[in-house]
Scaffold this active site. Sequence first.
Site, mmCIF file in Angstrom:
data_model
loop_
_atom_site.group_PDB
_atom_site.id
_atom_site.type_symbol
_atom_site.label_atom_id
_atom_site.label_comp_id
_atom_site.label_asym_id
_atom_site.label_seq_id
_atom_site.Cartn_x
_atom_site.Cartn_y
_atom_site.Cartn_z
ATOM 1 N N ASP A 1 -1.680 -18.242 4.402
ATOM 2 C CA ASP A 1 -2.232 -19.564 4.706
ATOM 3 C C ASP A 1 -3.335 -19.990 3.752
ATOM 4 O OD1 ASP A 1 -0.568 -20.100 6.859
ATOM 5 O OD2 ASP A 1 -1.745 -18.781 8.120
ATOM 6 N N HIS B 1 -5.542 -10.074 8.286
ATOM 7 C CA HIS B 1 -4.282 -10.165 9.004
ATOM 8 C C HIS B 1 -4.197 -9.009 9.970
ATOM 9 C CE1 HIS B 1 -0.003 -10.569 9.772
ATOM 10 N NE2 HIS B 1 -0.137 -11.800 9.330
ATOM 11 N N HIS C 1 -4.141 -18.356 14.465
ATOM 12 C CA HIS C 1 -2.713 -18.190 14.137
ATOM 13 C C HIS C 1 -2.356 -19.299 13.150
ATOM 14 C CE1 HIS C 1 1.375 -17.103 14.433
ATOM 15 N NE2 HIS C 1 1.620 -17.269 15.711
HETATM 16 N N1 COA Z 1 -13.383 -12.969 7.181
HETATM 17 C C1 COA Z 1 -14.399 -12.085 7.390
HETATM 18 N N2 COA Z 1 -14.279 -10.966 8.129
HETATM 19 C C2 COA Z 1 -13.100 -10.730 8.687
HETATM 20 C C3 COA Z 1 -11.999 -11.581 8.514
HETATM 21 C C4 COA Z 1 -12.182 -12.740 7.731
HETATM 22 N N3 COA Z 1 -11.187 -13.602 7.546
HETATM 23 N N4 COA Z 1 -10.929 -11.091 9.181
HETATM 24 C C5 COA Z 1 -11.351 -9.959 9.764
HETATM 25 N N5 COA Z 1 -12.656 -9.743 9.472
HETATM 26 C C6 COA Z 1 -13.485 -8.629 9.916
HETATM 27 C C7 COA Z 1 -13.972 -8.892 11.355
HETATM 28 O O1 COA Z 1 -15.179 -9.604 11.370
HETATM 29 C C8 COA Z 1 -14.109 -7.495 11.886
HETATM 30 O O2 COA Z 1 -15.298 -6.953 11.397
HETATM 31 P P1 COA Z 1 -16.192 -5.955 12.308
HETATM 32 O O3 COA Z 1 -15.305 -4.756 12.499
HETATM 33 O O4 COA Z 1 -17.394 -5.716 11.480
HETATM 34 O O5 COA Z 1 -16.452 -6.674 13.586
HETATM 35 C C9 COA Z 1 -12.969 -6.735 11.204
HETATM 36 O O6 COA Z 1 -12.667 -7.471 10.005
HETATM 37 C C10 COA Z 1 -11.709 -6.655 12.048
HETATM 38 O O7 COA Z 1 -11.430 -7.941 12.572
HETATM 39 P P2 COA Z 1 -10.423 -8.175 13.776
HETATM 40 O O8 COA Z 1 -10.569 -9.565 14.306
HETATM 41 O O9 COA Z 1 -10.546 -7.058 14.768
HETATM 42 O O10 COA Z 1 -9.060 -7.999 13.041
HETATM 43 P P3 COA Z 1 -7.698 -8.587 13.482
HETATM 44 O O11 COA Z 1 -6.691 -7.769 12.810
HETATM 45 O O12 COA Z 1 -7.582 -8.736 14.954
HETATM 46 O O13 COA Z 1 -7.789 -10.074 12.873
HETATM 47 C C11 COA Z 1 -7.193 -12.219 12.154
HETATM 48 C C12 COA Z 1 -6.772 -10.753 12.328
HETATM 49 C C13 COA Z 1 -6.086 -12.958 11.413
HETATM 50 C C14 COA Z 1 -7.404 -12.860 13.537
HETATM 51 C C15 COA Z 1 -8.521 -12.280 11.357
HETATM 52 O O14 COA Z 1 -8.376 -11.602 10.123
HETATM 53 C C16 COA Z 1 -9.015 -13.703 11.123
HETATM 54 O O15 COA Z 1 -9.650 -14.289 12.012
HETATM 55 N N6 COA Z 1 -8.715 -14.287 9.913
HETATM 56 C C17 COA Z 1 -9.086 -15.630 9.606
HETATM 57 C C18 COA Z 1 -8.054 -16.598 10.162
HETATM 58 C C19 COA Z 1 -6.743 -16.542 9.390
HETATM 59 O O16 COA Z 1 -6.719 -16.607 8.176
HETATM 60 N N7 COA Z 1 -5.625 -16.470 10.154
HETATM 61 C C20 COA Z 1 -4.293 -16.495 9.586
HETATM 62 C C21 COA Z 1 -3.569 -15.199 9.740
HETATM 63 S S1 COA Z 1 -2.009 -15.277 8.881
#
Ligand code: COA
Length: 379
Positions: A315, A262, A223
Amino acid sequence: MPEDAEKIHRGLVGVYFDRTKTTYIDGKKGILEYRGYSIHDLAENSSFEETSYLLLHGKLPSISELDNFNKDLINSRSISGEIIDIIRSVKGSHPMDVLRTSVSALAAFDEEAGDKSYEATLRKGVRLTAQVPTIVMAHNSIRNNNDLIEPNQSLSHAANFLYMLDGNIPSESTSKLLDKDFILHADHGSNASAFAARVCAGTQADLHSAVTTGIAVLSGPSHGGAAENVMKMVKEVGSPENAKAYVTNLLKNKERVMGFGHRVYKSQDPRAGHLRDGVEALSHEKGEPSWYEILVGVMDAMKPYQRRGIHVNVDFFAGVIYHLLGIPTDLFVPIFAVGRIPGWTIQVLEQYEHNILLRPLLQYTGEHQKEYIPIENRK
Ligand code: COA
């Protein structure tokens, strides 16, 4: 498999749990509006103070309304000696832990802490909006053994925050950039911290409790921690030509690239572009263009992921901006909290207005009917 297995929504993905009149997000089209106003108009034309008023009161203020709101904020910036003592006692902890502890402690010194009426909660939200930046910067001074810098009553919210970092009045352009950053972070629908604040308010707990909860939830790297982690990544990348290999290696190891992806936005995060322009200008202004160039290198390497709905988020740019403004890396998450207090406040107010205990179910998948064996007979 249990009969109702299909009813499980892991992570509550795509579940609407209530209605709101505050923030509208269309994740597919990349639209964000506060109270019906486009984030682009607010980022370009508004101020954090005006946007906070808009979120809290549901309308843009007149000149006199904004003037009074500004006065309330400015007059609430100071924190008491007792809070300073608490900050001193935990000064070695991460700034988010210090902030969480201090906001929780503020309740003990706020005469309206337990008053959950609309008006009192609104007043407390304004006070917290004003006090949180002072807590963050008081801790920064204390841990560096520097004298405390009193808030400057003649400066805006963003300019005063930067002023309390080192006692220097910041330039208009840097204040404006941080102001924009606060606007972009002021609210964001049912994100994890706002949801947690609502869960807290759903039990009829007070605003200080709900904001303390919000801060705790914001501290996690998925987050609020992303900007801090982006900065760590950018430092590790070191120079623009290393970006591609660095990202390829991360992805090969199934690691996530910070500042991308996201839960809601599956197209461009509408907030990101505003900070991209800012970081480009600032890195040139500070004579350190390589930071921006590294970001561009990482973005290029992540381009193939756009097809999977993984785009750059707000971010990604915020971290380098804070770094160029001379803000220590571990203050990046607290800065997010500084901007988010009006958002948490209005969400708590909305929750109170039409309150319901937020209490979903967990489907049990463990064993049943096990025999209880006395401790002396267990192997
Ligand atoms: N880098 C690489 N792969 C990513 C990714 C990233 N930043 N974000 C998502 N993915 C991939 C996951 O590995 C997953 O792949 P898979 O289906 O092969 O396992 C797929 O995309 C879906 O990921 P998931 O975690 O289910 O999506 P989500 O919608 O729950 O995730 C976040 C949202 C923000 C938690 C995630 O994108 C993340 O961890 N981002 C990095 C941290 C970040 O920048 N957070 C700030 C948000 S404003």
